[in-house]
Design an enzyme around this catalytic site. Structure first.
Site: not given
Ligand code: GAR
Length: 203
Positions: A147, A110, A14, A94, A149, A108, A12
């Site tokens: 979306d 990425h 982010n 989802l 995909g 999202n 978490g």
């Molecule tokens: C982040 O790096 C995010 O971009 C990635 O998971 C991590 C979560 O970290 N998401 C993906 O790879 C989605 N395809 P966090 O829980 O510390 O935010």
């Protein structure tokens, strides 16, 4: 006030970046109304609780099949009455019904510059392993609308990050988070909270 529901699976950071940006006032007009995780042990849930944000775990392990889990998950999202759903390290596909219902209102983050290193199987550390294996000199992060995909929706923001010669996947992941993810995710939410993409949202 933009009502935001954040979906998480892990640490978490982010989510924390968004919480901090709201506290600092760099993200305005925004309230995180609920944090939902598919993983009961996700530290992200603790981060939410510390800020007295409603934090809920909906684990597939507690449901007989995917359909029942999907239903329960969507019910918990609906219950938050969100204007925006933020996938912040959410590693679950989802429910299609949810994507349709919230079209234009799910974003999202990425950890790569889409269309590089994205799609099925590219998540978390794997993205950075793939970037290093390919030998790219620049990577970064992308915020995009969701979306049907995998990582195919319209791009909102991207930020580039340099790959350095001695990078390991872990070191690169940390740099991409610090220099890109924790910057553009709050920025995207602030843009939406202040009118960006209004025409994309049906409600
Ligand atoms: C982040 O790096 C995010 O971009 C990635 O998971 C991590 C979560 O970290 N998401 C993906 O790879 C989605 N395809 P966090 O829980 O510390 O935010």
């Amino acid at each position: 006030m933009l009502r935001v529901c954040v979906c998480v699976s892990g640490g978490g950071t982010n989510l924390q970046a968004l919480i901090d940006a709201i506290d600092l006032g760099t993200v305005t007009n925004t309230q995180i109304v609920r944090v939902i995780s598919n993983n009961k042990g996700a530290y992200a849930l603790e981060r939410a609780k510390k800020k007295e944000i409603d934090a809920i775990a909906v684990s597939p392990k507690d449901y007989e099949n995917r359909e029942l889990f999907n239903e329960a998950f969507l019910q918990n999202v609906d219950g938050a009455e969100p204007d925006l759903i933020v996938l912040a390290g959410f590693l679950v596909v989802l429910p299609p019904k949810m994507i349709q219902k919230y079209e234009g209102r799910i974003i999202n983050i990425h950890p790569a510059l889409i269309p590089s290193f994205c799609g099925k199987g590219y998540y978390g550390l794997r993205v950075h392993e793939a970037a290093l294996a390919r030998g790219v000199k620049i990577t970064g992060a992308t915020v995009h609308y969701v979306d049907e995909g995998t990582d195919t929706g319209p791009i909102l923001l991207q930020k580039a990050v340099e790959v350095l010669p001695d990078d390991t996947p872990q070191v690169l992941q940390q740099r991409v988070m610090e220099q890109a993810e924790w910057v553009i995710l709050p920025q995207a939410v602030d843009m939406i909270a202040n009118g960006y993409g209004k025409d994309m949202r049906s409600r």
